[in-house]
Design an enzyme around this catalytic site. Sequence first.
Site, PDB file in Angstrom:
ATOM      1  N   HIS A  26       0.625  -1.143  -0.088  1.00 29.47           N
ATOM      2  CA  HIS A  26      -0.192   0.009   0.155  1.00 29.47           C
ATOM      3  C   HIS A  26       0.764   1.195  -0.052  1.00 29.47           C
ATOM      4  O   HIS A  26       2.281   1.254   0.302  1.00 29.47           O
ATOM      5  CB  HIS A  26      -0.992  -0.084   1.198  1.00 29.47           C
ATOM      6  N   CYS A  27       0.415   2.294  -0.451  1.00 32.24           N
ATOM      7  CA  CYS A  27       0.946   3.605  -0.363  1.00 32.24           C
ATOM      8  C   CYS A  27       0.020   4.406   0.440  1.00 32.24           C
ATOM      9  O   CYS A  27      -0.655   3.921   1.342  1.00 32.24           O
ATOM     10  CB  CYS A  27       1.141   4.368  -1.704  1.00 32.24           C
ATOM     11  N   ALA A  28      -0.004   5.838   0.351  1.00 32.36           N
ATOM     12  CA  ALA A  28      -0.655   6.637   1.391  1.00 32.36           C
ATOM     13  C   ALA A  28      -1.942   6.666   1.185  1.00 32.36           C
ATOM     14  O   ALA A  28      -2.647   6.790   2.154  1.00 32.36           O
ATOM     15  CB  ALA A  28      -0.231   8.088   0.937  1.00 32.36           C
ATOM     16  N   ARG A  30      -3.638   4.213  -1.208  1.00 30.44           N
ATOM     17  CA  ARG A  30      -4.143   3.123  -2.110  1.00 30.44           C
ATOM     18  C   ARG A  30      -3.783   1.781  -1.593  1.00 30.44           C
ATOM     19  O   ARG A  30      -2.508   1.698  -1.277  1.00 30.44           O
ATOM     20  CB  ARG A  30      -3.745   3.081  -3.560  1.00 30.44           C
TER      21      ARG A  30
END
Length: 468
Positions: A26-28, A30
């Site tokens: 995951h990112c910030a 998504r």
Amino acid sequence: MADYKKIAEEVVKAVGGKNNIASVSHCATRLRIMVNDKEQIDEKASEDIELVKGAFYNSGQYQIIFGTGTVNKVYEQFRHIGITEASTSEQKQQAAQQGNGFQRAIRTFGDVFVPIIPVLVATGLFMGVRGLVTQDAILELFGMTPDDISANFLLFTEVLTDTAFIFLPALVAWSTFRVFGGSPVIGLVLGLMLVSPSLPNAWAVASGDANPLTFFGFIPVIGYQSSVLPAFIAGIVGAKLEQQIRKRVPDALDLILTPFLTLLLMIILSLFLIGPIFHIVEEWILAATLFLLDLPFGLSGLIIGAVNQIIVVTGVHHIFNFMEIQLLSQLGNNPYNAIITCSIAGQGGAALAVGLKTRSAKLKALALPSSLSAFLGITEPAIFGVNLRYFRPFIMGLIGGGVGGFFASIFGLKATGMAVTVIPGTLLYLNGQILLYLLVNLIAIGVAFALTWLFGYTDKMHEELQGS
């Protein structure tokens, strides 16, 4: 309160079950799922899951937008339902096999520069704070004048604001070695060699206070303070060279010979070949960027502000990190930031109009938080969750971004940093530009909001989408 375990289980089911999931990260905002078979994804089912603000397949990954904070809680549940996360390197190896050559190149570019951005954000905020506390109006509040500011205090602020850019080649070389499979510490030392105090300082050479060293009668050698491209290319070549040397050196001598030969050969190549050539290329890129930003009558702001979020949708927007870093390192300011801030604010204004106009409780609960996310600088929930679904709000957001960008260009706004926009971005304009910065953001939001309210959205569109 949301049941994050249930949400995670529904995500797994929507993407084809556990057996179809190769890895999860995951990112910030998504959740990024690498799937074995794209055809097994049920896109409609995934978009109907609670708290999901949108989903799309891009760059070899199925990306589900939850927003900041929420995505961490959903991701945490994957371990509890028996799905282990992949390491970053594993995801990169899997993603590297997918997408066309341009998409893979952009992903790699982002992998190199995104880890550097936080320190540049901090540096920009330091510049903004220094600009604020040294303003005449602020000093007058404390009965002071600029002459009363301690020289030691100014020196301290220079340590905060100048260090990252002085040693920028070291950061770039470190990150490039890391991404291309070399030893990051060798990349770090190579980058430090490029800014060695033994070499003529790049800024002193540019101002005429120092002369380049000349080797073989025609090769100019200087330090590369604030330079990006020479360190990036040297990092790529150096990482590959290290790999080849390590394959050929006996294990017993690897610790000694590999770093010795890598640094020796790379500093020769960097100072005599890579540096001189790509420093010129870097200057060409900067000149082209400034030409675009200097277009008359606010055209640069109008064009960039209108198309920036289209580029975000394609997923290749990380390439502009290089341009912003170059602007900051060479000019000490960033006129691009205010323009893209307006493009982000425009999408937030469009989502806000949808949220306030709709009678659907579910859409309202999606659109209003998504607009807030955009006003905090993250547009993916607003774009993919709301505006692109109905399309016309996205277009109205683009128009708002273009109009706001036009005024940002007309006013000549220049940020002290990068990577923070809209509300957090105010910290980059504390040096006397704050009122104009707020004005252009309000223009972008207002235009996008008004157009979306009048022409961009009706509940009939929502009903038609639900029935499709």
